[in-house]
Design a protein around this motif. Structure first.
Motif, mmCIF file in Angstrom:
data_model
loop_
_atom_site.group_PDB
_atom_site.id
_atom_site.type_symbol
_atom_site.label_atom_id
_atom_site.label_comp_id
_atom_site.label_asym_id
_atom_site.label_seq_id
_atom_site.Cartn_x
_atom_site.Cartn_y
_atom_site.Cartn_z
ATOM 1 N N ARG A 311 46.196 19.769 -5.543
ATOM 2 C CA ARG A 311 47.471 19.609 -4.832
ATOM 3 C C ARG A 311 47.245 19.926 -3.349
ATOM 4 O O ARG A 311 46.718 20.985 -3.000
ATOM 5 C CB ARG A 311 48.520 20.542 -5.417
ATOM 6 N N ILE A 312 47.637 18.990 -2.499
ATOM 7 C CA ILE A 312 47.425 19.158 -1.049
ATOM 8 C C ILE A 312 48.783 19.122 -0.346
ATOM 9 O O ILE A 312 49.599 18.226 -0.614
ATOM 10 C CB ILE A 312 46.540 18.020 -0.473
ATOM 11 N N VAL A 313 49.000 20.080 0.559
ATOM 12 C CA VAL A 313 50.210 20.046 1.391
ATOM 13 C C VAL A 313 49.787 20.166 2.864
ATOM 14 O O VAL A 313 48.620 20.445 3.156
ATOM 15 C CB VAL A 313 51.205 21.183 1.042
ATOM 16 N N GLY A 314 50.719 19.963 3.748
ATOM 17 C CA GLY A 314 50.453 20.149 5.176
ATOM 18 C C GLY A 314 51.119 21.440 5.638
ATOM 19 O O GLY A 314 52.186 21.805 5.140
ATOM 20 N N TYR A 315 50.482 22.137 6.573
ATOM 21 C CA TYR A 315 51.063 23.372 7.129
ATOM 22 C C TYR A 315 51.418 23.105 8.578
ATOM 23 O O TYR A 315 50.537 22.887 9.407
ATOM 24 C CB TYR A 315 50.049 24.518 7.013
ATOM 25 N N ALA A 316 52.710 23.093 8.904
ATOM 26 C CA ALA A 316 53.283 22.854 10.239
ATOM 27 C C ALA A 316 53.348 21.359 10.585
ATOM 28 O O ALA A 316 52.327 20.693 10.704
ATOM 29 C CB ALA A 316 52.533 23.606 11.324
ATOM 30 N N ALA A 317 54.572 20.895 10.710
ATOM 31 C CA ALA A 317 54.811 19.485 11.047
ATOM 32 C C ALA A 317 54.765 19.318 12.569
ATOM 33 O O ALA A 317 55.784 19.122 13.226
ATOM 34 C CB ALA A 317 56.156 19.041 10.492
ATOM 35 N N THR A 318 53.588 19.422 13.102
ATOM 36 C CA THR A 318 53.404 19.346 14.559
ATOM 37 C C THR A 318 53.517 17.898 15.039
ATOM 38 O O THR A 318 53.319 16.961 14.253
ATOM 39 C CB THR A 318 52.008 19.876 14.937
ATOM 40 N N SER A 319 53.748 17.757 16.331
ATOM 41 C CA SER A 319 53.713 16.402 16.919
ATOM 42 C C SER A 319 52.329 15.816 16.718
ATOM 43 O O SER A 319 52.170 14.622 16.445
ATOM 44 C CB SER A 319 53.989 16.444 18.418
ATOM 45 N N LYS A 320 51.333 16.687 16.875
ATOM 46 C CA LYS A 320 49.942 16.235 16.758
ATOM 47 C C LYS A 320 49.658 15.594 15.406
ATOM 48 O O LYS A 320 48.894 14.645 15.307
ATOM 49 C CB LYS A 320 48.994 17.433 16.955
ATOM 50 N N SER A 321 50.301 16.134 14.355
ATOM 51 C CA SER A 321 50.027 15.616 13.009
ATOM 52 C C SER A 321 50.472 14.163 12.864
ATOM 53 O O SER A 321 49.929 13.417 12.049
ATOM 54 C CB SER A 321 50.690 16.492 11.946
ATOM 55 N N THR A 322 51.436 13.744 13.670
ATOM 56 C CA THR A 322 51.911 12.353 13.589
ATOM 57 C C THR A 322 50.786 11.377 13.904
ATOM 58 O O THR A 322 50.624 10.353 13.229
ATOM 59 C CB THR A 322 53.122 12.152 14.538
ATOM 60 N N THR A 323 49.996 11.700 14.920
ATOM 61 C CA THR A 323 48.884 10.810 15.270
ATOM 62 C C THR A 323 47.855 10.772 14.140
ATOM 63 O O THR A 323 47.416 9.696 13.715
ATOM 64 C CB THR A 323 48.211 11.275 16.587
ATOM 65 N N VAL A 324 47.492 11.932 13.622
ATOM 66 C CA VAL A 324 46.451 11.991 12.588
ATOM 67 C C VAL A 324 46.900 11.226 11.345
ATOM 68 O O VAL A 324 46.165 10.391 10.806
ATOM 69 C CB VAL A 324 46.148 13.469 12.221
ATOM 70 N N LEU A 325 48.114 11.513 10.886
ATOM 71 C CA LEU A 325 48.584 10.932 9.622
ATOM 72 C C LEU A 325 48.754 9.417 9.722
ATOM 73 O O LEU A 325 48.425 8.692 8.786
ATOM 74 C CB LEU A 325 49.900 11.600 9.208
ATOM 75 N N ASN A 326 49.249 8.945 10.863
ATOM 76 C CA ASN A 326 49.450 7.500 11.005
ATOM 77 C C ASN A 326 48.138 6.775 11.279
ATOM 78 O O ASN A 326 47.912 5.696 10.743
ATOM 79 C CB ASN A 326 50.483 7.208 12.097
ATOM 80 N N TYR A 327 47.280 7.369 12.072
ATOM 81 C CA TYR A 327 45.972 6.767 12.360
ATOM 82 C C TYR A 327 45.139 6.671 11.072
ATOM 83 O O TYR A 327 44.500 5.657 10.802
ATOM 84 C CB TYR A 327 45.272 7.630 13.411
ATOM 85 N N CYS A 328 45.192 7.716 10.260
ATOM 86 C CA CYS A 328 44.416 7.738 9.013
ATOM 87 C C CYS A 328 45.194 7.133 7.844
ATOM 88 O O CYS A 328 44.670 7.021 6.740
ATOM 89 C CB CYS A 328 43.997 9.174 8.675
ATOM 90 N N ASN A 329 46.433 6.760 8.105
ATOM 91 C CA ASN A 329 47.309 6.182 7.079
ATOM 92 C C ASN A 329 47.372 7.047 5.808
ATOM 93 O O ASN A 329 47.107 6.593 4.706
ATOM 94 C CB ASN A 329 46.872 4.745 6.756
ATOM 95 N N ILE A 330 47.728 8.289 5.999
ATOM 96 C CA ILE A 330 47.845 9.241 4.887
ATOM 97 C C ILE A 330 49.330 9.540 4.676
ATOM 98 O O ILE A 330 50.015 9.975 5.598
ATOM 99 C CB ILE A 330 47.070 10.532 5.215
ATOM 100 N N GLY A 331 49.794 9.303 3.462
ATOM 101 C CA GLY A 331 51.218 9.474 3.178
ATOM 102 C C GLY A 331 51.469 10.457 2.050
ATOM 103 O O GLY A 331 50.605 11.269 1.692
ATOM 104 N N SER A 332 52.676 10.346 1.457
ATOM 105 C CA SER A 332 53.104 11.326 0.458
ATOM 106 C C SER A 332 52.397 11.163 -0.891
ATOM 107 O O SER A 332 52.521 12.021 -1.754
ATOM 108 C CB SER A 332 54.621 11.263 0.285
ATOM 109 N N ASP A 333 51.654 10.072 -1.080
ATOM 110 C CA ASP A 333 50.849 9.956 -2.298
ATOM 111 C C ASP A 333 49.669 10.923 -2.245
ATOM 112 O O ASP A 333 49.091 11.271 -3.270
ATOM 113 C CB ASP A 333 50.352 8.510 -2.485
ATOM 114 N N CYS A 334 49.325 11.362 -1.041
ATOM 115 C CA CYS A 334 48.194 12.278 -0.863
ATOM 116 C C CYS A 334 48.675 13.693 -0.522
ATOM 117 O O CYS A 334 48.229 14.672 -1.107
ATOM 118 C CB CYS A 334 47.296 11.735 0.238
ATOM 119 N N ILE A 335 49.604 13.773 0.440
ATOM 120 C CA ILE A 335 50.121 15.083 0.874
ATOM 121 C C ILE A 335 51.542 15.236 0.329
ATOM 122 O O ILE A 335 52.435 14.458 0.686
ATOM 123 C CB ILE A 335 50.113 15.176 2.418
#
Ligand code: TYD
Length: 409
Positions: A311-335
């Motif tokens: 089980r994987i979650v994210g810690y802190a919904a930073t602005s920075k995380s938006t770039t990483v998650l969208n660039y890597c195309n990682i969504g709620s099926d993973c996190i």
């Protein structure tokens, strides 16, 4: 082909992160359909040496009455701004009773409150009305506006000239720096200090922290670029101080030419930048390769863990995380979710990839197998308070400066 935002010279494309939403636009399900996207592409100008975005959404789309970033969400940042205020107070306010301190992008008043408490004349200029209101509630004189030349003229008329004009993590947000510079030269006393600190290009290059690149950060400055940007307005950098905040920042002290003794920190930092290659395109091509490698490794690690049913979650919904998650195309099926302490983000979904944002308590009660440290810049503060997570067998995943599972024991 794009021209440089600063000098109009032809800028060179470095890397495209693809279709990207507004980094702080945490949204509700009913707004998924009308979500705004733009192409996140970074450029480097080989003439004035400024690293910048090709396109930036309109300021009103980023800074408004629902802005989700509150500076006071980290204890370390509160301490940092307290120290900054004391430093200004002791160093630059010679005649304290008659001093005037202005802050651009004053957010919830995290810095100015220390001047308000001392009854020193001050003014915060903050375009996002919800955070400005928090500052006003604390008794900090704050107006809701974007700083530019006309506003500077109006402020000068009402309050007089400023001893200090300060900005933190704000100048890198403003595309039209010419207008800011013109405002500063109007509002600043002849002997006054214009000081700002922003995420530093040298740190971003050395750490491959490409997550610093998002809509708000239209520039990632080096000293060399700051000198080139403000020189035409008669503003001279007389001192620089590296900061640990935001994963590596630089504080730049500027004043009118020949008004301040030039500290040796300026020539020393320029030498370091030369050694780092912050003035040559090759450095930025290497950065692009490092970003792509980081992306491949991050996706691979998460896929491996998912295959093991972790089980994987994210810690802190930073602005920075938006770039990483969208660039890597990682969504709620993973996190499964991202936990965050900011009330305005909770119960909403992350920009673009739509991962649910949950409360901090949710993380505390849940104790998942892995947590991705999206606020890696606050690692020390977070590790200190999350010892229980490790004790219960939880593990941290980081991606700065490289993708890895942290061994905390
Ligand atoms: P920051 O790195 O300042 O964000 P940004 O990338 O937007 O500049 O981190 C601030 C965010 O991290 C904010 O949403 C609050 C959250 N946060 C937590 O949830 N827990 C924490 O312990 C810390 C330090 C931050």
């Amino acid at each position: 082909m794009k021209n440089c935002r600063i000098c109009n010279y032809r800028a060179t494309e470095i890397i495209s992160f693809g279709k990207m939403p507004i980094a702080n636009n945490f949204l509700e399900k009913q707004n998924f359909e009308k979500e705004y996207f733009f192409n996140l592409m970074a450029l480097f100008c080989d003439f004035c040496k400024t690293f910048q975005l090709a396109d930036q959404p309109k300021p009103e789309l980023m800074f408004h009455e629902n802005y989700a970033f509150f500076s006071s969400s980290s204890k370390k940042m509160s301490l940092h701004f307290e120290q900054m205020a004391h430093h200004y107070f002791n160093q630059f306010l010679l005649n304290k009773e008659q001093s005037f301190v202005v802050e651009l992008g004053s957010n919830d008043g995290i810095m100015l409150q220390h001047f308000a408490q001392k009854n020193i004349k001050h003014l915060g200029i903050e375009p996002s009305d919800n955070v400005a209101q928090v500052a006003r509630n604390k008794g900090i004189n704050t107006i809701t506006d974007f700083f530019q030349e006309e506003l500077a003229i109006a402020i000068e008329k009402q309050y007089g000239k400023a001893d200090i004009i300060s900005a933190a993590n704000v100048m890198c947000h403003i595309s039209d720096l010419a207008s800011v510079a013109k405002g500063v030269i109007h509002l600043l006393k002849k002997t006054g200090v214009f000081v700002f600190e922003e995420p530093y290009l040298g740190d971003m290059i050395q750490k491959t922290s490409y997550d610093q690149i998002y809509d708000e950060h239209v520039y990632i400055f080096s000293l060399l670029s700051v000198i080139n940007i403000f020189k035409p307005y008669g503003l001279q950098v007389f001192h620089v101080e590296p900061q640990v905040t935001h994963g590596g920042s630089m504080r730049y002290y500027l004043g009118f030419e020949n008004q301040h003794i030039i500290n040796k920190s300026v020539s020393e930092q320029l030498l370091k930048e030369k050694k780092l290659g912050l003035d040559v395109l090759e450095t930025f091509y290497a950065f692009k390769n490092a970003c792509e490698k980081n992306k491949t490794e991050f996706i691979a690690l998460l896929h491996t863990l998912k295959k093991q049913n972790k089980r994987i979650v994210g810690y802190a919904a930073t602005s920075k995380s938006t770039t990483v998650l969208n660039y890597c195309n990682i969504g709620s099926d993973c996190i499964e979710y991202i936990s965050d302490t900011t009330p305005i983000k909770q119960g909403k979904f992350s920009p673009g990839v739509h991962i649910p944002i949950k409360t901090y308590q949710n993380f505390k009660d849940d104790m998942p197998d892995y947590a991705i440290l999206f606020a890696w810049n606050h690692a020390q503060e977070i590790f200190e308070k999350e010892e229980e997570f490790i004790k219960k067998g939880g593990k941290w995943i980081t991606f700065v400066p490289e993708v890895k599972i942290l061994n905390m024991i």
